[in-house]
Motif scaffolding. Structure first.
Motif, PDB file in Angstrom:
ATOM      1  N   LYS A 107       4.192 -17.551 -14.900  1.00 15.49           N
ATOM      2  CA  LYS A 107       3.707 -18.942 -14.560  1.00 15.49           C
ATOM      3  C   LYS A 107       4.908 -19.921 -13.966  1.00 15.49           C
ATOM      4  O   LYS A 107       4.466 -20.777 -13.000  1.00 15.49           O
ATOM      5  CB  LYS A 107       2.946 -19.669 -15.649  1.00 15.49           C
ATOM      6  N   HIS A 108       5.957 -19.707 -14.432  1.00 18.11           N
ATOM      7  CA  HIS A 108       6.882 -20.637 -14.141  1.00 18.11           C
ATOM      8  C   HIS A 108       7.569 -20.172 -12.537  1.00 18.11           C
ATOM      9  O   HIS A 108       7.617 -21.090 -11.885  1.00 18.11           O
ATOM     10  CB  HIS A 108       8.241 -20.598 -15.074  1.00 18.11           C
ATOM     11  N   ALA A 109       7.537 -18.836 -12.548  1.00 23.06           N
ATOM     12  CA  ALA A 109       7.940 -18.353 -11.367  1.00 23.06           C
ATOM     13  C   ALA A 109       7.008 -18.956 -10.181  1.00 23.06           C
ATOM     14  O   ALA A 109       7.414 -19.279  -8.948  1.00 23.06           O
ATOM     15  CB  ALA A 109       7.730 -16.930 -11.045  1.00 23.06           C
ATOM     16  N   VAL A 110       5.650 -18.823 -10.605  1.00 24.32           N
ATOM     17  CA  VAL A 110       4.703 -19.143  -9.449  1.00 24.32           C
ATOM     18  C   VAL A 110       4.945 -20.586  -9.274  1.00 24.32           C
ATOM     19  O   VAL A 110       4.586 -21.051  -8.167  1.00 24.32           O
ATOM     20  CB  VAL A 110       3.117 -19.141 -10.075  1.00 24.32           C
ATOM     21  N   GLU A 111       5.179 -21.695 -10.086  1.00 19.03           N
ATOM     22  CA  GLU A 111       5.183 -22.946  -9.756  1.00 19.03           C
ATOM     23  C   GLU A 111       6.400 -23.049  -9.070  1.00 19.03           C
ATOM     24  O   GLU A 111       6.309 -23.901  -8.052  1.00 19.03           O
ATOM     25  CB  GLU A 111       5.721 -23.803 -10.972  1.00 19.03           C
ATOM     26  N   ILE A 112       7.483 -22.476  -9.104  1.00 18.12           N
ATOM     27  CA  ILE A 112       8.810 -22.547  -8.136  1.00 18.12           C
ATOM     28  C   ILE A 112       8.348 -22.208  -6.646  1.00 18.12           C
ATOM     29  O   ILE A 112       8.648 -22.849  -5.789  1.00 18.12           O
ATOM     30  CB  ILE A 112      10.022 -21.562  -8.816  1.00 18.12           C
ATOM     31  N   LEU A 113       7.850 -20.937  -6.340  1.00 15.70           N
ATOM     32  CA  LEU A 113       7.327 -20.234  -5.411  1.00 15.70           C
ATOM     33  C   LEU A 113       6.203 -21.291  -4.861  1.00 15.70           C
ATOM     34  O   LEU A 113       6.247 -21.513  -3.419  1.00 15.70           O
ATOM     35  CB  LEU A 113       6.501 -18.713  -5.691  1.00 15.70           C
ATOM     36  N   GLU A 114       5.434 -21.878  -5.491  1.00 15.34           N
ATOM     37  CA  GLU A 114       4.334 -22.858  -4.882  1.00 15.34           C
ATOM     38  C   GLU A 114       5.053 -24.069  -4.272  1.00 15.34           C
ATOM     39  O   GLU A 114       4.587 -24.406  -3.172  1.00 15.34           O
ATOM     40  CB  GLU A 114       3.467 -23.194  -5.902  1.00 15.34           C
ATOM     41  N   GLN A 115       6.008 -24.354  -5.029  1.00 12.33           N
ATOM     42  CA  GLN A 115       6.763 -25.739  -4.431  1.00 12.33           C
ATOM     43  C   GLN A 115       7.673 -25.224  -3.208  1.00 12.33           C
ATOM     44  O   GLN A 115       7.455 -26.036  -2.223  1.00 12.33           O
ATOM     45  CB  GLN A 115       7.889 -26.111  -5.532  1.00 12.33           C
ATOM     46  N   GLN A 116       8.315 -24.007  -3.138  1.00 15.83           N
ATOM     47  CA  GLN A 116       8.722 -23.594  -1.879  1.00 15.83           C
ATOM     48  C   GLN A 116       7.787 -23.421  -0.532  1.00 15.83           C
ATOM     49  O   GLN A 116       8.111 -23.880   0.357  1.00 15.83           O
ATOM     50  CB  GLN A 116       9.468 -22.257  -2.178  1.00 15.83           C
TER      51      GLN A 116
ATOM     52  N   PRO B 115      14.017 -15.398 -13.396  1.00 18.27           N
ATOM     53  CA  PRO B 115      14.086 -13.939 -13.058  1.00 18.27           C
ATOM     54  C   PRO B 115      12.973 -13.370 -12.273  1.00 18.27           C
ATOM     55  O   PRO B 115      12.851 -12.530 -11.382  1.00 18.27           O
ATOM     56  CB  PRO B 115      14.001 -13.445 -14.395  1.00 18.27           C
ATOM     57  N   TRP B 116      11.663 -13.766 -12.742  1.00 25.17           N
ATOM     58  CA  TRP B 116      10.601 -13.596 -12.146  1.00 25.17           C
ATOM     59  C   TRP B 116      10.684 -13.880 -10.691  1.00 25.17           C
ATOM     60  O   TRP B 116      10.020 -13.029  -9.338  1.00 25.17           O
ATOM     61  CB  TRP B 116       9.108 -14.061 -12.812  1.00 25.17           C
ATOM     62  N   ALA B 117      10.952 -14.971 -10.310  1.00 22.25           N
ATOM     63  CA  ALA B 117      10.825 -15.338  -8.799  1.00 22.25           C
ATOM     64  C   ALA B 117      11.833 -14.383  -8.116  1.00 22.25           C
ATOM     65  O   ALA B 117      11.621 -14.019  -6.998  1.00 22.25           O
ATOM     66  CB  ALA B 117      11.156 -16.949  -8.738  1.00 22.25           C
ATOM     67  N   LEU B 118      12.965 -14.341  -8.738  1.00 22.25           N
ATOM     68  CA  LEU B 118      14.047 -13.494  -7.949  1.00 22.25           C
ATOM     69  C   LEU B 118      13.563 -12.142  -7.693  1.00 22.25           C
ATOM     70  O   LEU B 118      13.508 -11.423  -6.691  1.00 22.25           O
ATOM     71  CB  LEU B 118      15.309 -13.404  -8.763  1.00 22.25           C
ATOM     72  N   ARG B 119      12.919 -11.599  -8.843  1.00 19.65           N
ATOM     73  CA  ARG B 119      12.448  -9.973  -8.591  1.00 19.65           C
ATOM     74  C   ARG B 119      11.296 -10.170  -7.584  1.00 19.65           C
ATOM     75  O   ARG B 119      11.309  -8.890  -6.789  1.00 19.65           O
ATOM     76  CB  ARG B 119      11.897  -9.429  -9.994  1.00 19.65           C
ATOM     77  N   ALA B 120      10.308 -11.172  -7.607  1.00 18.97           N
ATOM     78  CA  ALA B 120       9.649 -11.025  -6.263  1.00 18.97           C
ATOM     79  C   ALA B 120      10.087 -11.134  -5.037  1.00 18.97           C
ATOM     80  O   ALA B 120       9.460 -10.418  -4.189  1.00 18.97           O
ATOM     81  CB  ALA B 120       8.634 -12.248  -6.638  1.00 18.97           C
ATOM     82  N   LYS B 121      10.928 -11.865  -4.844  1.00 19.27           N
ATOM     83  CA  LYS B 121      11.739 -12.072  -3.811  1.00 19.27           C
ATOM     84  C   LYS B 121      12.258 -10.868  -3.096  1.00 19.27           C
ATOM     85  O   LYS B 121      11.926 -10.329  -2.064  1.00 19.27           O
ATOM     86  CB  LYS B 121      12.527 -13.246  -3.663  1.00 19.27           C
TER      87      LYS B 121
ATOM     88  N   GLU C 146       3.887 -16.408   0.327  1.00 14.41           N
ATOM     89  CA  GLU C 146       2.770 -16.048  -0.058  1.00 14.41           C
ATOM     90  C   GLU C 146       2.664 -14.463  -0.388  1.00 14.41           C
ATOM     91  O   GLU C 146       2.131 -14.206  -1.506  1.00 14.41           O
ATOM     92  CB  GLU C 146       1.760 -16.079   1.073  1.00 14.41           C
ATOM     93  N   ARG C 147       3.630 -13.712  -0.098  1.00 15.23           N
ATOM     94  CA  ARG C 147       3.518 -12.296  -0.341  1.00 15.23           C
ATOM     95  C   ARG C 147       4.412 -12.260  -1.756  1.00 15.23           C
ATOM     96  O   ARG C 147       3.940 -11.515  -2.586  1.00 15.23           O
ATOM     97  CB  ARG C 147       4.357 -11.471   0.663  1.00 15.23           C
ATOM     98  N   GLN C 148       5.299 -13.196  -1.846  1.00 10.55           N
ATOM     99  CA  GLN C 148       6.149 -13.388  -3.272  1.00 10.55           C
ATOM    100  C   GLN C 148       5.133 -13.612  -4.333  1.00 10.55           C
ATOM    101  O   GLN C 148       5.338 -13.222  -5.565  1.00 10.55           O
ATOM    102  CB  GLN C 148       7.463 -14.121  -2.992  1.00 10.55           C
ATOM    103  N   LEU C 149       4.144 -14.657  -3.982  1.00  5.21           N
ATOM    104  CA  LEU C 149       3.338 -15.274  -4.981  1.00  5.21           C
ATOM    105  C   LEU C 149       2.582 -14.288  -5.427  1.00  5.21           C
ATOM    106  O   LEU C 149       1.996 -13.992  -6.524  1.00  5.21           O
ATOM    107  CB  LEU C 149       2.601 -16.483  -4.353  1.00  5.21           C
ATOM    108  N   ASP C 150       1.932 -13.346  -4.571  1.00  5.53           N
ATOM    109  CA  ASP C 150       0.914 -12.177  -4.869  1.00  5.53           C
ATOM    110  C   ASP C 150       1.850 -11.231  -5.530  1.00  5.53           C
ATOM    111  O   ASP C 150       1.096 -10.562  -6.528  1.00  5.53           O
ATOM    112  CB  ASP C 150       0.757 -11.771  -3.395  1.00  5.53           C
ATOM    113  N   ALA C 151       3.079 -10.912  -5.240  1.00  6.11           N
ATOM    114  CA  ALA C 151       3.831 -10.007  -6.150  1.00  6.11           C
ATOM    115  C   ALA C 151       3.810 -10.280  -7.655  1.00  6.11           C
ATOM    116  O   ALA C 151       3.639  -9.538  -8.576  1.00  6.11           O
ATOM    117  CB  ALA C 151       5.301  -9.902  -5.640  1.00  6.11           C
ATOM    118  N   VAL C 152       4.110 -11.678  -7.946  1.00  3.78           N
ATOM    119  CA  VAL C 152       4.293 -12.356  -9.286  1.00  3.78           C
ATOM    120  C   VAL C 152       2.830 -12.288 -10.005  1.00  3.78           C
ATOM    121  O   VAL C 152       2.476 -11.810 -11.110  1.00  3.78           O
ATOM    122  CB  VAL C 152       4.694 -13.691  -9.305  1.00  3.78           C
ATOM    123  N   GLU C 153       1.833 -12.639  -9.259  1.00  3.54           N
ATOM    124  CA  GLU C 153       0.547 -12.834  -9.872  1.00  3.54           C
ATOM    125  C   GLU C 153      -0.141 -11.521 -10.166  1.00  3.54           C
ATOM    126  O   GLU C 153      -0.899 -11.341 -10.993  1.00  3.54           O
ATOM    127  CB  GLU C 153      -0.468 -13.501  -8.823  1.00  3.54           C
TER     128      GLU C 153
END
Length: 360
Positions: A100-109, A339-345, A208-215
């Protein structure tokens, strides 16, 4: 020791396990929290929170504990013990974040990239209209100049001769030259705006691909192919603690991680290997910083297409991001990183690498 605070009440299992391990290390030195904090020039309250699990310490704090315990006992701490605590640390880092936190970061980006794309597109439209207007005005002036030359039988005279003989021609020539200079300026600004819009659109697609990977993930990011086919990841940071933390976070991706501590070492690693899916690079490094290293990488035909993610503690403001994108970076992550955002990227750039090489 008697002045150790009790473990926090609401700790995750990972944070509790790490805190207990750190307490065992600390108690082995037989010293008070205040005295040890003074020895290491740290705030005793903050250090106490490290030991009761309510705050995750930097890896350097743990490294110092190992060093000081070895000095106190007169024997080195075993590699097994260090690796065990390192594993606990990686789990605690993971537990401190969530999808959830990673999604917030990626959505802001994504929102930031979308804003840049829209602004650049609008600016491009305005510049395009202005450029078209100046071009039409130049064409009109050319027609008027041709008519004047014909009327005055001056077809064989040079422009400066016409200007000397006819002041009205001189004014038209000056206006045309000024418009031509303006057309050059507008054309340059239009190309820049279009490039900014295209780059921002590219970042939007990546995010958008990174968000998809996290979700789509609940525990870890799925492997995109068999481990033996996986490209490498290059991590560049002059701080050993940061390298260890990123290594722990990315270990679940089952890719070979190459870690170096300087820009020059990064350039050498890129000469030794040609299968890096992505480079994660600290911005602030001595001698050759991230911007300069990135520029060198992008100048080499062999490495210019390797995507670079900047890792920065300076905050991702417009000035720093613009400089990074100009140097050739494709993304930014702020410290402390999620960590979740970094792994998704990293997972997305790995997928892109494999897609490209499958097509070749």
């Amino acid at each position: 020791m008697g002045d150790l605070r009790p473990l926090g009440d609401d700790l995750t299992d990972a944070s509790r396990a790490l805190a207990q391990a750190l307490r065992e290390l600390f108690e082995g030195m037989e010293v008070s929290v205040r005295r040890y904090a003074a020895r290491r020039q740290r705030d005793p309250g903050t250090f106490s929170r490290y030991l009761n699990g309510t705050r995750l310490p930097p890896w350097q704090v743990i490294t110092d504990l190992f060093t000081d315990l070895a000095e106190h006992r007169g024997t080195a701490v075993t590699t097994e013990a260090i690796e065990f605590v390192r594993g606990l640390y990686g789990s605690a880092v993971d537990a401190g974040s969530s999808p959830k936190h990673a999604v917030e970061i990626l959505e802001q980006q994504l929102a930031d990239a979308d804003r840049i794309s829209r602004r650049s597109s609008i600016r491009g439209d305005v510049l395009g209209d202005a450029l078209l207007d100046r071009t039409h005005r130049i064409a009109d002036l050319e027609v008027r100049l041709s008519q004047l030359e014909a009327d005055r039988s001056a077809e064989r005279k040079r422009a400066d001769e016409l200007a000397a003989a006819h002041p009205d021609v001189s004014g038209l020539l000056q206006e045309r030259n000024a418009l031509q200079l303006e057309v050059e300026r507008l054309g340059s600004e239009l190309r820049e705006a279009r490039a900014q819009s295209a780059a921002a659109e590219g970042r939007c697609n990546l995010l958008e691909r990174q968000l998809d990977a996290v979700e789509k993930s609940t525990a870890s990011l799925p492997a995109v192919t068999a481990p033996q086919d996986m490209p490498k990841i290059l991590i560049v940071d002059d701080q050993p603690g940061n390298l260890l933390a990123m290594t722990a976070v990315l270990a679940t991706l089952d890719q070979e991680l190459v870690t170096v501590s300087s820009g020059r070492e990064a350039l050498k690693a890129l000469l030794d290997h040609d299968d890096f899916a992505v480079i994660i690079m600290d911005v602030q490094m001595p001698e050759m910083d991230g911007y300069e290293t990135c520029a060198h990488i992008k100048r080499r035909p062999r490495t210019r297409d390797v995507p670079i993610i900047f890792l920065t503690a300076m905050g991702v403001d417009s000035e720093h991001s613009a400089r990074g994108y100009a140097a050739g970076a494709v993304d930014y992550i702020s410290k402390p990183f999620d960590p979740w955002a970094l792994r998704a990227k990293v997972a997305v750039f790995t997928s892109i690498y494999l897609e490209r090489h499958t097509q070749q």
